[in-house]
Design an enzyme around this catalytic site. Structure first.
Site, PDB file in Angstrom:
ATOM      1  N   VAL A  22       0.832  -1.200   0.000  1.00 53.48           N
ATOM      2  CA  VAL A  22       0.000   0.000   0.000  1.00 53.48           C
ATOM      3  C   VAL A  22       0.872   1.258   0.000  1.00 53.48           C
ATOM      4  CG1 VAL A  22      -1.669   1.325   1.360  1.00 53.48           C
ATOM      5  CG2 VAL A  22      -1.960  -1.142   1.080  1.00 53.48           C
ATOM      6  N   CYS A  57      -4.644  -9.949   3.221  1.00 48.78           N
ATOM      7  CA  CYS A  57      -5.835  -9.171   3.598  1.00 48.78           C
ATOM      8  C   CYS A  57      -7.032 -10.014   4.004  1.00 48.78           C
ATOM      9  CB  CYS A  57      -6.219  -8.243   2.458  1.00 48.78           C
ATOM     10  SG  CYS A  57      -5.033  -6.923   2.245  1.00 48.78           S
ATOM     11  N   ASN A  79     -13.819  -6.383   2.126  1.00 47.40           N
ATOM     12  CA  ASN A  79     -12.980  -7.586   2.057  1.00 47.40           C
ATOM     13  C   ASN A  79     -13.727  -8.819   2.542  1.00 47.40           C
ATOM     14  OD1 ASN A  79     -10.853  -6.397   0.857  1.00 47.40           O
ATOM     15  ND2 ASN A  79      -9.484  -6.390   2.612  1.00 47.40           N
TER      16      ASN A  79
HETATM   17  C1  UDX Z   1      -7.630  -8.099  -1.635  1.00 48.49           C
HETATM   18  C2  UDX Z   1      -8.758  -7.169  -2.115  1.00 48.49           C
HETATM   19  O1  UDX Z   1      -9.220  -7.595  -3.408  1.00 48.49           O
HETATM   20  C3  UDX Z   1      -8.282  -5.731  -2.163  1.00 48.49           C
HETATM   21  O2  UDX Z   1      -9.350  -4.879  -2.531  1.00 48.49           O
HETATM   22  C4  UDX Z   1      -7.759  -5.356  -0.782  1.00 48.49           C
HETATM   23  O3  UDX Z   1      -7.278  -4.039  -0.766  1.00 48.49           O
HETATM   24  C5  UDX Z   1      -6.666  -6.310  -0.349  1.00 48.49           C
HETATM   25  O4  UDX Z   1      -7.158  -7.653  -0.392  1.00 48.49           O
HETATM   26  P1  UDX Z   1      -5.481  -9.237  -2.732  1.00 48.49           P
HETATM   27  O5  UDX Z   1      -5.294  -9.892  -1.392  1.00 48.49           O
HETATM   28  O6  UDX Z   1      -4.314  -8.605  -3.401  1.00 48.49           O
HETATM   29  O7  UDX Z   1      -6.604  -8.083  -2.620  1.00 48.49           O
HETATM   30  O8  UDX Z   1      -6.029 -10.359  -3.729  1.00 48.49           O
HETATM   31  P2  UDX Z   1      -7.402 -10.767  -4.434  1.00 48.49           P
HETATM   32  O9  UDX Z   1      -7.233 -10.667  -5.889  1.00 48.49           O
HETATM   33  O10 UDX Z   1      -8.559 -10.092  -3.832  1.00 48.49           O
HETATM   34  O11 UDX Z   1      -7.456 -12.339  -4.062  1.00 48.49           O
HETATM   35  C6  UDX Z   1      -7.457 -12.765  -2.703  1.00 48.49           C
HETATM   36  C7  UDX Z   1      -7.510 -14.269  -2.623  1.00 48.49           C
HETATM   37  O12 UDX Z   1      -8.769 -14.759  -3.057  1.00 48.49           O
HETATM   38  C8  UDX Z   1      -6.466 -15.009  -3.460  1.00 48.49           C
HETATM   39  O13 UDX Z   1      -5.947 -16.080  -2.702  1.00 48.49           O
HETATM   40  C9  UDX Z   1      -7.247 -15.540  -4.656  1.00 48.49           C
HETATM   41  O14 UDX Z   1      -6.690 -16.713  -5.190  1.00 48.49           O
HETATM   42  C10 UDX Z   1      -8.590 -15.812  -3.995  1.00 48.49           C
HETATM   43  N1  UDX Z   1      -9.710 -15.768  -4.943  1.00 48.49           N
HETATM   44  C11 UDX Z   1     -10.054 -14.610  -5.563  1.00 48.49           C
HETATM   45  C12 UDX Z   1     -10.454 -16.930  -5.174  1.00 48.49           C
HETATM   46  O15 UDX Z   1     -10.156 -17.996  -4.614  1.00 48.49           O
HETATM   47  N2  UDX Z   1     -11.517 -16.854  -6.018  1.00 48.49           N
HETATM   48  C13 UDX Z   1     -11.897 -15.705  -6.645  1.00 48.49           C
HETATM   49  O16 UDX Z   1     -12.903 -15.723  -7.391  1.00 48.49           O
HETATM   50  C14 UDX Z   1     -11.135 -14.539  -6.415  1.00 48.49           C
END
Ligand code: UDX
Length: 433
Positions: A11, A261, A209
């Site tokens: 961030v 997160c 989140n």
């Molecule tokens: C997340 C939020 O999206 C973001 O807005 C916040 O600021 C920080 O947390 P991030 O942790 O970078 O971002 O990843 P994200 O793309 O949201 O994916 C999080 C997790 O969910 C990953 O492990 C991903 O594999 C999983 N995921 C995501 C799924 O299993 N299925 C999905 O459909 C989407």
């Protein structure tokens, strides 16, 4: 404007580079001299597409500076952003120790005039008011501040795009003056402005989140139904997501969510709810299903892949990042190691971080090519959906593997085609062997 960021994680560093690129003078304060030296020489330390170029560009323009010294920039800053980590305590609550110690240091270095202190860290409800209290207690009497909660929604892997073109910019404060200055700062950026109170801004971040995590867990729950009944989860969720009220995004089933997160924010919202004597059953179910998704996948591996060597692709918690924090892959690895498998692992970016964690374990090796992991392996497990794996030469994979068994935790291949190719192929929520 002159802006200071405290913290240079995903961030802090990304937002600092973006505001520097928009023409502000930005200072970034950290604690570790070695890391600051690397940052000052153009190495962003973390892997994030496009970040190195943006950092180098702004170092050359002298719009971004790195220091450990609060006195260099705090007295002259218009806005000071707090962007430090809030890792989970043992009970799941967010640890705000660093946020508060940083607030005290900011307060002690304010000399005179008006400064906005804006918190970008994800913090429990009430933290921003406490930040103001701490600063007001220690600051010089000629200095005065307003506090603004300005939560960050960037995703790793698409952090620059998310910061330059966000869906929304949330600005939470009691002060009109501070809100107007923050609106000015964000003027060049896209996204709807959401002007709210401090507490609302704090909750917006946790609610967003947790709802995204809930969508993922819901998709995983439906995948369990599909596995038990012979339905295909991708067909089911295609049908569900076409309802415009629902949509397809974040409905991808797999081995669950991870990262820095979702796991910590769902936990923190649970502890906040418990403290308020609210019913947190729903949030606890999100976590439970996330764990179940991994447990079910581990059972499938153990059922189909004979003990011995096993190949594993994907270590980061999602593609396009080297971040392995709370990566579902590690739960899979730990269970397989415990069960006596010997793992040959590969990840295009995250292998270094993973290697550090398992450096004392002789039963897992990290290789530099996906094909090398397949030598003498009784099967292949896929934990992260990197594009590289989608485009792999499957004929070659089949040739090298000792047994043509693939356990795909991210549904990257087509079951029918895999069967024709002669693989025993198991994915999530799609019955095919
Ligand atoms: C997340 C939020 O999206 C973001 O807005 C916040 O600021 C920080 O947390 P991030 O942790 O970078 O971002 O990843 P994200 O793309 O949201 O994916 C999080 C997790 O969910 C990953 O492990 C991903 O594999 C999983 N995921 C995501 C799924 O299993 N299925 C999905 O459909 C989407």
């Amino acid at each position: 404007m002159i802006i200071t960021f405290i913290g240079h994680g995903y961030v802090g560093l990304v937002t600092a580079c973006v505001f520097a690129d928009l023409g502000n003078t930005v200072y970034v304060i950290g604690r570790n001299q070695d890391k600051l030296k690397r940052l000052s020489s153009g190495d962003p330390i973390i892997f994030e597409p496009g970040l190195q170029e943006l950092l180098k560009k702004n170092l050359a323009k002298k719009t971004i500076h790195f220091t450990t010294d609060y006195s260099v920039s705090i007295p002259k800053s218009d806005i000071v952003f707090i962007a430090v980590g809030t890792p989970p305590n043992e009970d799941g609550s967010a640890n705000t120790t660093t946020v508060y110690s940083v607030a005290e240091l900011i307060g002690k270095h304010l000399k005179k005039g008006y400064t906005i202190v804006s918190c970008k860290s994800t913090v429990p409800i009430g933290t921003n008011r406490k930040i103001k209290k701490i600063i007001d207690t220690v600051k010089n009497k000629d200095a005065y501040i307003d506090v603004v909660s300005c939560p960050e929604f960037l995703r790793e892997g698409t952090a620059l795009q998310d910061t330059f073109t966000p869906d929304r910019i949330v600005i939470g404060s009691d002060s009109k003056k501070a809100i107007n200055i923050l609106l000015d700062l964000h003027k060049p950026l896209e996204g709807k402005r959401v002007i709210v109170g401090l507490e609302s801004a704090e909750i917006i971040k946790y609610a967003s989140n947790s709802l995204l995590a809930a969508k993922i867990s819901f998709a995983n729950l439906i995948s369990f139904y599909c596995e038990e009944t012979g339905a295909d989860v991708l067909e089911v969720l295609e049908g569900v997501g076409l309802d415009r009220r629902i949509g397809h995004r974040f409905l991808q089933p797999g081995i669950g969510y991870g990262g820095s997160c979702f796991p910590k924010d769902v936990k923190a919202l649970i502890t906040m709810g418990d403290a308020l004597s609210l019913d947190t059953t729903f949030l606890k179910a999100i976590e439970k299903i996330n764990r179940d998704a991994q447990t079910r996948f581990i059972s499938k591996i153990k059922k189909y892949v004979p003990k011995g060597k096993i190949a594993l692709w994907g270590l980061s918690f999602k593609p396009n990042t080297d971040d392995v924090r709370d990566s579902p892959a590690f739960n899979i690895i730990n269970a397989l190691l415990y069960d006596g498998y010997t793992i040959q692992a590969y990840d295009p970016e995250a292998y270094k971080n993973a290697k550090r964690i398992y450096k004392k374990n002789k039963n897992i090796t990290f290789l530099s090519s996906p094909y090398d992991t397949l030598n003498e392996a009784n099967g292949l497990v896929i934990c992260t959906e990197w594009n590289e794996f989608k485009q792999i030469d499957l004929q070659q994979v089949k040739k090298i593997l000792k047994k043509p068994i693939i356990l795909d935790g991210r549904n990257i291949y087509e079951p029918k085609k895999m069967k024709i190719r002669g693989f025993t192929y198991l994915s999530v929520g799609r019955n095919s062997v």
